[in-house]
Design a protein around this motif. Structure first.
Motif, mmCIF file in Angstrom:
data_model
loop_
_atom_site.group_PDB
_atom_site.id
_atom_site.type_symbol
_atom_site.label_atom_id
_atom_site.label_comp_id
_atom_site.label_asym_id
_atom_site.label_seq_id
_atom_site.Cartn_x
_atom_site.Cartn_y
_atom_site.Cartn_z
ATOM 1 N N THR A 205 41.837 30.543 56.187
ATOM 2 C CA THR A 205 42.769 29.467 56.493
ATOM 3 C C THR A 205 42.125 28.434 57.409
ATOM 4 O OG1 THR A 205 43.688 30.659 58.391
ATOM 5 C CG2 THR A 205 44.739 31.021 56.260
ATOM 6 N N HIS A 206 42.594 27.193 57.257
ATOM 7 C CA HIS A 206 42.125 26.073 58.091
ATOM 8 C C HIS A 206 43.339 25.249 58.498
ATOM 9 C CE1 HIS A 206 38.025 26.951 56.629
ATOM 10 N NE2 HIS A 206 38.554 27.022 55.430
ATOM 11 N N GLY A 207 44.248 25.859 59.222
ATOM 12 C CA GLY A 207 45.467 25.153 59.570
ATOM 13 C C GLY A 207 46.335 24.951 58.341
ATOM 14 N N ARG A 208 46.945 23.793 58.219
ATOM 15 C CA ARG A 208 47.874 23.519 57.122
ATOM 16 C C ARG A 208 47.190 22.975 55.870
ATOM 17 N NH1 ARG A 208 53.320 23.426 58.324
ATOM 18 N NH2 ARG A 208 53.852 23.771 60.519
ATOM 19 N N THR A 209 45.873 22.886 55.879
ATOM 20 C CA THR A 209 45.175 22.422 54.690
ATOM 21 C C THR A 209 45.048 23.578 53.693
ATOM 22 O OG1 THR A 209 43.017 22.949 55.631
ATOM 23 C CG2 THR A 209 43.890 20.737 56.033
ATOM 24 N N MET A 210 44.577 23.270 52.493
ATOM 25 C CA MET A 210 44.414 24.300 51.466
ATOM 26 C C MET A 210 43.444 25.384 51.946
ATOM 27 S SD MET A 210 44.093 22.293 47.829
ATOM 28 C CE MET A 210 45.420 21.283 47.185
ATOM 29 N N PRO A 211 43.817 26.644 51.829
ATOM 30 C CA PRO A 211 42.894 27.715 52.233
ATOM 31 C C PRO A 211 41.772 27.878 51.206
ATOM 32 C CG PRO A 211 44.864 28.661 51.263
ATOM 33 C CD PRO A 211 45.107 27.174 51.343
ATOM 34 N N ASP A 212 40.660 28.439 51.664
ATOM 35 C CA ASP A 212 39.580 28.806 50.751
ATOM 36 C C ASP A 212 39.848 30.213 50.217
ATOM 37 O OD1 ASP A 212 38.221 26.431 51.304
ATOM 38 O OD2 ASP A 212 37.191 27.324 53.022
ATOM 39 N N VAL A 213 39.563 30.420 48.933
ATOM 40 C CA VAL A 213 39.738 31.728 48.301
ATOM 41 C C VAL A 213 38.395 32.169 47.730
ATOM 42 C CG1 VAL A 213 40.915 33.050 46.511
ATOM 43 C CG2 VAL A 213 42.150 31.251 47.743
ATOM 44 N N THR A 214 37.937 33.350 48.134
ATOM 45 C CA THR A 214 36.672 33.892 47.654
ATOM 46 C C THR A 214 36.916 35.265 47.049
ATOM 47 O OG1 THR A 214 35.491 32.787 49.459
ATOM 48 C CG2 THR A 214 34.312 34.530 48.276
ATOM 49 N N PHE A 215 36.503 35.442 45.804
ATOM 50 C CA PHE A 215 36.586 36.758 45.172
ATOM 51 C C PHE A 215 35.294 37.523 45.414
ATOM 52 C CE2 PHE A 215 39.645 34.451 42.351
ATOM 53 C CZ PHE A 215 40.756 35.199 42.693
ATOM 54 N N ARG A 216 35.430 38.793 45.771
ATOM 55 C CA ARG A 216 34.281 39.639 46.056
ATOM 56 C C ARG A 216 34.251 40.823 45.099
ATOM 57 N NH1 ARG A 216 30.500 37.757 49.477
ATOM 58 N NH2 ARG A 216 30.158 39.830 50.397
ATOM 59 N N LYS A 217 33.052 41.232 44.725
ATOM 60 C CA LYS A 217 32.828 42.443 43.936
ATOM 61 C C LYS A 217 31.744 43.244 44.647
ATOM 62 C CE LYS A 217 34.196 40.418 39.494
ATOM 63 N NZ LYS A 217 34.523 39.086 40.051
ATOM 64 N N VAL A 218 32.011 44.529 44.867
ATOM 65 C CA VAL A 218 31.163 45.346 45.725
ATOM 66 C C VAL A 218 30.755 46.622 44.992
ATOM 67 C CG1 VAL A 218 30.969 46.466 47.967
ATOM 68 C CG2 VAL A 218 32.486 44.476 47.695
ATOM 69 N N ALA A 219 29.455 46.872 44.932
ATOM 70 C CA ALA A 219 28.964 48.108 44.327
ATOM 71 C C ALA A 219 29.220 49.285 45.276
ATOM 72 C CB ALA A 219 27.471 48.000 44.027
ATOM 73 N N TYR A 220 29.445 50.457 44.694
ATOM 74 C CA TYR A 220 29.620 51.676 45.495
ATOM 75 C C TYR A 220 29.104 52.858 44.678
ATOM 76 C CZ TYR A 220 33.619 52.933 42.574
ATOM 77 O OH TYR A 220 34.405 53.265 41.504
ATOM 78 N N ASP A 221 29.024 54.024 45.296
ATOM 79 C CA ASP A 221 28.446 55.209 44.663
ATOM 80 C C ASP A 221 29.525 55.977 43.901
ATOM 81 O OD1 ASP A 221 27.129 57.534 43.957
ATOM 82 O OD2 ASP A 221 26.112 57.768 45.883
ATOM 83 N N GLY A 222 29.661 55.691 42.611
ATOM 84 C CA GLY A 222 30.660 56.351 41.788
ATOM 85 C C GLY A 222 30.400 57.837 41.610
ATOM 86 N N GLU A 223 29.127 58.228 41.565
ATOM 87 C CA GLU A 223 28.810 59.653 41.409
ATOM 88 C C GLU A 223 29.177 60.443 42.659
ATOM 89 O OE1 GLU A 223 27.940 61.235 38.569
ATOM 90 O OE2 GLU A 223 28.360 59.260 37.699
#
Length: 283
Positions: A205-223
């Motif tokens: 958020t940056h006050g009342r202006t449009m917020p920034d949206v970032t999508f994240r994808k994270v690797a993890y140890d499935g095994e």
């Protein structure tokens, strides 16, 4: 400025949640919001709540799988529905790994909450603001069904449930956001089908202006996650292995679920669960 990590749909996946939390800390997130479906079908239970309790969680809503867990504990089990049988057996496993106080916490989770951050109004729900389950908001659904339930004073509406990262504007121009799924990715597009990284979103958020949206994808140890499930004797662990390795989700595959229940000899176990929670419901 606030940096909010939005997490949803862990579905019992301990290693995926830990990886997302680590990534969010590295990204400098100041707040964490959780959108429900913490449990099932993975092995996580108390350990998942412990991970969330260590965070600055400032919003937490109920998902349909918390709702389903409580229905099982209240004796509402449809023995003719293979999906309900599947869920009930894993719900019972989860209950054995939760305290009475932790179950009580789940009963008090809200369906929808609102938050005001730096003058921006957020509406937060797992699915529709009035319903935590159903397929209305799936990628083939009618998005207008959601837009009509966004309050007129809301700037950003967030939901989870459908396991697909999404960012768009409503018909009125409000921001609509879905952070995706931490623990159960299943991309429909064939070229993306093997990208099973944990998903979440960061809203800055940056006050009342449009917020920034970032999508994240994270690797993890499935095994390592599968090893945990096997060590803890998770019900239907072979189906969980398929999910972790291929993205195949069998929640609504009634024939496969019925076959696995029969193959694993879970009928007597089911009857014991039904008797236990039916008796508890009448105490």
């Amino acid at each position: 400025m606030r940096k909010i990590a939005i997490l949803s749909d862990v579905h019992g996946n301990v290693h995926a949640l830990q990886a997302v939390i680590n990534d969010a800390h590295q990204a400098g997130c100041t707040d964490f919001w959780f959108w429900g479906d913490l449990f099932v079908p993975g092995p996580g239970a108390h350990d998942l709540l412990a991970l969330l309790d260590a965070l600055p969680i400032t919003a937490y809503v109920r998902g349909n799988w918390e709702h389903g867990l409580l229905e099982t504990l209240d004796g509402q089990i449809d023995q003719t529905d293979p999906s309900d049988v599947y869920e009930s057996l894993i719900d019972d496993y989860v209950r054995q790994h939760l305290s009475a106080d932790e179950v009580a916490r789940l009963r008090h989770l809200p369906l929808t909450v609102t938050r005001t951050i730096e003058g921006l109004r957020f509406q937060l729900s797992h699915n529709l603001p009035t319903k935590d389950s159903g397929h209305t908001l799936s990628p083939t659904g009618d998005q207008a069904a959601f837009d009509g339930l966004v309050a007129p004073d809301v700037d950003v509406a967030v939901y989870g449930h459908v396991h697909h990262q999404l960012f768009r504007q409503s018909t009125q121009g409000q921001f609509i956001l879905n952070p995706g799924t931490v623990g159960m990715p299943f991309p429909h597009w064939s070229r993306f089908a093997h990208d099973l990284r944990a998903q979440y979103a960061i809203v800055t958020t940056h006050g009342r202006t449009m917020p920034d949206v970032t999508f994240r994808k994270v690797a993890y140890d499935g095994e390592a996650e599968l090893t945990l499930a096997q060590r803890q004797q998770l019900p239907y662990v072979d189906l969980y292995a398929e999910q972790l390795r291929t993205g195949a989700v069998h929640t609504h595959d009634l024939d496969r679920l019925a076959h696995e229940t029969q193959r694993l000899g879970y009928q007597d176990r089911l009857q014991a669960i039904v008797a236990r929670y039916s008796a508890a419901d009448h105490d």
